[in-house]
Design a protein around this motif. Structure first.
Motif, PDB file in Angstrom:
ATOM      1  N   ARG A  86       0.833  -1.206   0.000  1.00  0.00           N
ATOM      2  CA  ARG A  86       0.000   0.000   0.000  1.00  0.00           C
ATOM      3  C   ARG A  86       0.876   1.269   0.000  1.00  0.00           C
ATOM      4  NH1 ARG A  86      -3.271  -3.351   3.415  1.00  0.00           N
ATOM      5  NH2 ARG A  86      -5.400  -3.595   2.574  1.00  0.00           N
ATOM      6  N   ALA A  87       1.945   1.259   0.794  1.00  0.00           N
ATOM      7  CA  ALA A  87       2.818   2.439   0.851  1.00  0.00           C
ATOM      8  C   ALA A  87       3.461   2.697  -0.510  1.00  0.00           C
ATOM      9  CB  ALA A  87       3.875   2.250   1.927  1.00  0.00           C
ATOM     10  N   GLU A  88       3.920   1.644  -1.182  1.00  0.00           N
ATOM     11  CA  GLU A  88       4.545   1.828  -2.498  1.00  0.00           C
ATOM     12  C   GLU A  88       3.549   2.339  -3.525  1.00  0.00           C
ATOM     13  OE1 GLU A  88       6.335  -1.890  -3.484  1.00  0.00           O
ATOM     14  OE2 GLU A  88       8.243  -1.387  -2.505  1.00  0.00           O
ATOM     15  N   TYR A  89       2.316   1.875  -3.458  1.00  0.00           N
ATOM     16  CA  TYR A  89       1.303   2.370  -4.393  1.00  0.00           C
ATOM     17  C   TYR A  89       1.060   3.861  -4.179  1.00  0.00           C
ATOM     18  CZ  TYR A  89      -3.127   3.142  -6.735  1.00  0.00           C
ATOM     19  OH  TYR A  89      -4.120   3.657  -7.554  1.00  0.00           O
ATOM     20  N   ALA A  90       0.932   4.258  -2.900  1.00  0.00           N
ATOM     21  CA  ALA A  90       0.693   5.674  -2.609  1.00  0.00           C
ATOM     22  C   ALA A  90       1.868   6.528  -3.064  1.00  0.00           C
ATOM     23  CB  ALA A  90       0.440   5.862  -1.113  1.00  0.00           C
ATOM     24  N   LEU A  91       3.082   6.060  -2.807  1.00  0.00           N
ATOM     25  CA  LEU A  91       4.259   6.819  -3.230  1.00  0.00           C
ATOM     26  C   LEU A  91       4.355   6.911  -4.745  1.00  0.00           C
ATOM     27  CD1 LEU A  91       6.871   5.417  -0.665  1.00  0.00           C
ATOM     28  CD2 LEU A  91       5.867   7.700  -0.691  1.00  0.00           C
ATOM     29  N   GLU A  92       3.904   5.882  -5.425  1.00  0.00           N
ATOM     30  CA  GLU A  92       3.914   5.913  -6.890  1.00  0.00           C
ATOM     31  C   GLU A  92       2.955   6.978  -7.421  1.00  0.00           C
ATOM     32  OE1 GLU A  92       2.988   2.980 -10.721  1.00  0.00           O
ATOM     33  OE2 GLU A  92       2.851   2.210  -8.668  1.00  0.00           O
ATOM     34  N   GLN A  93       1.769   7.080  -6.824  1.00  0.00           N
ATOM     35  CA  GLN A  93       0.804   8.090  -7.263  1.00  0.00           C
ATOM     36  C   GLN A  93       1.316   9.506  -6.987  1.00  0.00           C
ATOM     37  OE1 GLN A  93      -1.792   6.767  -9.051  1.00  0.00           O
ATOM     38  NE2 GLN A  93      -0.584   4.946  -8.520  1.00  0.00           N
ATOM     39  N   ILE A  94       1.902   9.704  -5.816  1.00  0.00           N
ATOM     40  CA  ILE A  94       2.454  11.029  -5.493  1.00  0.00           C
ATOM     41  C   ILE A  94       3.628  11.341  -6.424  1.00  0.00           C
ATOM     42  CG2 ILE A  94       3.550  12.410  -3.683  1.00  0.00           C
ATOM     43  CD1 ILE A  94       2.015  10.749  -1.628  1.00  0.00           C
ATOM     44  N   GLY A  95       4.419  10.309  -6.760  1.00  0.00           N
ATOM     45  CA  GLY A  95       5.520  10.511  -7.689  1.00  0.00           C
ATOM     46  C   GLY A  95       5.047  10.973  -9.054  1.00  0.00           C
ATOM     47  N   LEU A  96       3.883  10.486  -9.492  1.00  0.00           N
ATOM     48  CA  LEU A  96       3.329  10.941 -10.779  1.00  0.00           C
ATOM     49  C   LEU A  96       2.993  12.432 -10.735  1.00  0.00           C
ATOM     50  CD1 LEU A  96       0.967   7.922 -11.621  1.00  0.00           C
ATOM     51  CD2 LEU A  96       3.188   8.459 -12.658  1.00  0.00           C
ATOM     52  N   LEU A  97       2.489  12.899  -9.603  1.00  0.00           N
ATOM     53  CA  LEU A  97       2.187  14.325  -9.479  1.00  0.00           C
ATOM     54  C   LEU A  97       3.459  15.158  -9.579  1.00  0.00           C
ATOM     55  CD1 LEU A  97      -0.390  14.196  -6.517  1.00  0.00           C
ATOM     56  CD2 LEU A  97      -0.857  14.194  -8.973  1.00  0.00           C
ATOM     57  N   TYR A  98       4.528  14.688  -8.968  1.00  0.00           N
ATOM     58  CA  TYR A  98       5.802  15.410  -9.052  1.00  0.00           C
ATOM     59  C   TYR A  98       6.392  15.353 -10.456  1.00  0.00           C
ATOM     60  CZ  TYR A  98       6.347  16.644  -4.141  1.00  0.00           C
ATOM     61  OH  TYR A  98       6.198  17.235  -2.895  1.00  0.00           O
ATOM     62  N   GLU A  99       6.118  14.284 -11.199  1.00  0.00           N
ATOM     63  CA  GLU A  99       6.598  14.208 -12.579  1.00  0.00           C
ATOM     64  C   GLU A  99       5.957  15.289 -13.450  1.00  0.00           C
ATOM     65  OE1 GLU A  99       8.856  12.631 -14.241  1.00  0.00           O
ATOM     66  OE2 GLU A  99       9.602  11.561 -12.478  1.00  0.00           O
ATOM     67  N   VAL A 100       4.698  15.581 -13.169  1.00  0.00           N
ATOM     68  CA  VAL A 100       4.028  16.666 -13.894  1.00  0.00           C
ATOM     69  C   VAL A 100       4.741  17.986 -13.629  1.00  0.00           C
ATOM     70  CG1 VAL A 100       1.867  17.945 -14.135  1.00  0.00           C
ATOM     71  CG2 VAL A 100       1.817  15.458 -13.868  1.00  0.00           C
TER      72      VAL A 100
END
Length: 549
Positions: free
Chosen positions: A381-395
């Motif tokens: 669950r933590a890795e999934y959440a970090l992946e989604q937040i990482g997508l926001l930072y990629e933008v």
């Protein structure tokens, strides 16, 4: 007749039974008598033990008395010694002979005269500043009064007034010797002219030479002390040792007074900075601890320093209110602010959801930190959440790489980041029911969901940041400082430190040379004392950099 024959047997049985009963009573009484004998013996034994104990106590008391005499009393006894040869040391004699007593009294009287004279001198003597060492190189500057320019021949020069100020250059100290020339009129003026001019004139001392009145500290020396402490994180006592190696002996109380006076000198500029920052429409707010000595508890306590940063013009200030982190401090500090306010998840900021004219924004960096801390608890669950937040930072990285305008950045967020945030919110609601609320992953999900409306508002304006990292970076200098100088002496010292951190923090944000700016401001701050048409904001680091590129 049959019954009469049986009666003698019954009588015999009764007699035997009675004799047996008497025998048993006799034996019982004899046993009690024997027990009584044992009690008496035991009592006698106890009395003997008590008597021996009393004797032992008396012996111990004698030993204690003997030891006390050996330690505190005289070494010889007062009764006659058994050995006649010991009589020669029986007599201790007087402690002091009459002649020795006279010498002691005379010495005591003379010492009293010393004490009286010293007290009188201490009362009469006024503190005199020691002259600066002659070993310092000196640079002379001569100042002349304006009155003598028209007719030099009408004046006679007197002995000038000399003021010496200690200045600092990297690696050395020197003395600025300011010679103020003094003149007297050769002829006595008439009554009319006497009212217009004085008989004696002296060149005035410009305030740029003495930022602190009646102090020998020049602007460059004050700047060096303040910058070393609040930029280079060197406590004053270390700087004093460094200055001693250069030949300058600076008393610690004097340096502390210079710090207070310099903070007071810069405080009006600090208040003007606060006005300008709170007048903008987008700020970031954060707070951190600073150790402060509590004199009542005789220990250090954690006080809180608030930091408010204007994102668009890179100006910031620190605010200290008796170390409090309470809601009323935020209310008074941000009472007049209107605009977007970016903070972490501290509960105090929740009240601004209801305030008209204020748009609270969240910090994705804090949310990401919560999920990073929960990796060991629930990795998937933590890795999934970090992946989604990482997508926001990629933008955000894509917008930075393309150097997009604020308007185009907002459009990119709306088309790419916003759909991810919508899906992520549904995941938070769905997964929270499956985890333990008190677990790290449960706390991370709850923290993020509670402020999710604040976290997602950054897409509304291209100026808004995705996180509060700029504010946290501004707090690093204070964090390094408290590890070196450890604490502030009291609440007043913490408020003075807030003034220094604010102005020097603006220097860092504006990429201004700390020393050049500080010397410039301390040399010119008094020019604004009486001229209210001038704006103190001219002295702020941002305006200084535009005038001195």
């Amino acid at each position: 007749m049959q019954e009469n024959k049986e009666n003698p047997n019954e009588l015999l049985e009764l007699l035997l039974e009675k004799c047996d009963h008497l025998y048993q009573e006799n034996m019982l009484l004899r046993g009690k008598l024997e027990d009584r004998t044992d009690v008496d013996a035991l009592k006698s034994s106890y009395e003997k033990t008590i008597s021996e104990k009393d004797t032992k106590i008396v012996d111990l008391e004698k030993q204690v008395a003997y030891l006390r005499r050996r330690i505190w009393g005289k070494s010889s006894e007062r009764y006659i010694q058994e050995d006649p040869q010991q009589r020669r040391i029986d007599f201790d004699g007087f402690d002091l002979l009459p002649g020795e007593i006279e010498l002691v009294e005379a010495a005591r009287a003379e010492i009293e005269t010393f004490r009286e004279r010293r007290v009188k001198e201490r009362v009469k003597r006024k503190p005199v500043r020691k002259p600066l060492s002659e070993d310092f190189p000196r640079i002379e500057e001569h100042l002349y009064p304006d009155e003598i320019n028209d007719n030099m021949d009408a004046w006679t020069e007197l002995e000038p007034e000399v003021t010496e100020v200690l200045e600092y250059e990297p690696g050395k100290c020197y003395v600025r010797k300011i010679v103020r020339h003094k003149y007297v009129l050769k002829s006595k003026p008439s009554r009319e002219s006497e009212e217009k001019s004085s008989l004696i004139v002296t060149a005035s001392l410009p305030t740029r030479y003495q930022p602190i009145a009646r102090s020998y500290a020049g602007a460059s020396l004050l700047a060096e002390l303040m910058i070393n402490k609040y930029v280079n994180h060197l406590p004053f006592y270390r700087q004093i040792q460094m200055m001693k190696q250069l030949g300058a002996n600076l008393p610690p109380p004097t340096v502390n007074d210079w710090f207070k006076d310099t903070a007071d000198l810069l405080r009006p500029l600090y208040y003007r900075l606060k006005e300008l920052v709170l007048a903008t429409d987008y700020i970031q707010v954060d707070e951190t601890t600073v150790p402060v000595i509590n004199n009542e508890k005789h220990k250090t306590v954690n006080g809180y320093m608030w930091m408010v940063r204007s994102v668009m013009d890179s100006q910031l200030f620190f605010h200290y209110d008796h170390g409090s982190r309470a809601q009323n401090v935020a209310l008074s500090l941000l009472n007049d602010f209107r605009g977007a306010m970016q903070t972490d998840g501290y509960a105090v900021y929740k009240m601004y959801e209801q305030k008209k004219g204020v748009l609270p924004l969240g910090c994705w960096a804090h949310a990401r930190r919560k999920f990073t801390e929960s990796l060991k608890n629930d990795k998937s669950r933590a890795e999934y959440a970090l992946e989604q937040i990482g997508l926001l930072y990629e933008v955000e990285r894509e917008a930075d790489d393309k150097n997009l305008s604020y308007e185009d950045r907002a459009k990119l967020r709306e088309s790419l980041a916003y759909p991810i945030m919508v899906a992520f919110e549904k995941w938070l609601v769905r997964e929270y029911e499956k985890v333990l609320p008190k677990s790290p992953i449960g706390k991370a999900i709850k923290y993020t969901y509670d402020i999710y409306h604040r976290l997602t508002r950054y897409h509304l304006d291209g100026r808004y940041r995705i996180d509060n990292n700029l504010a946290e970076n501004s707090l690093r200098g204070l964090a390094l400082g408290r590890k070196n100088y450890l604490f502030c002496g009291n609440h007043d010292a913490a408020e003075d430190a807030a003034v220094m951190y604010s102005l020097l923090g603006c220097c860092k944000a504006a990429d201004v040379n700390f020393r050049d700016w500080m010397v410039y401001v301390l040399s010119r701050i008094h020019d604004y004392d009486e001229d209210y048409t001038r704006d103190l904001a001219e002295l702020l680091p941002g305006n200084y950099s535009r005038r001195n590129p």
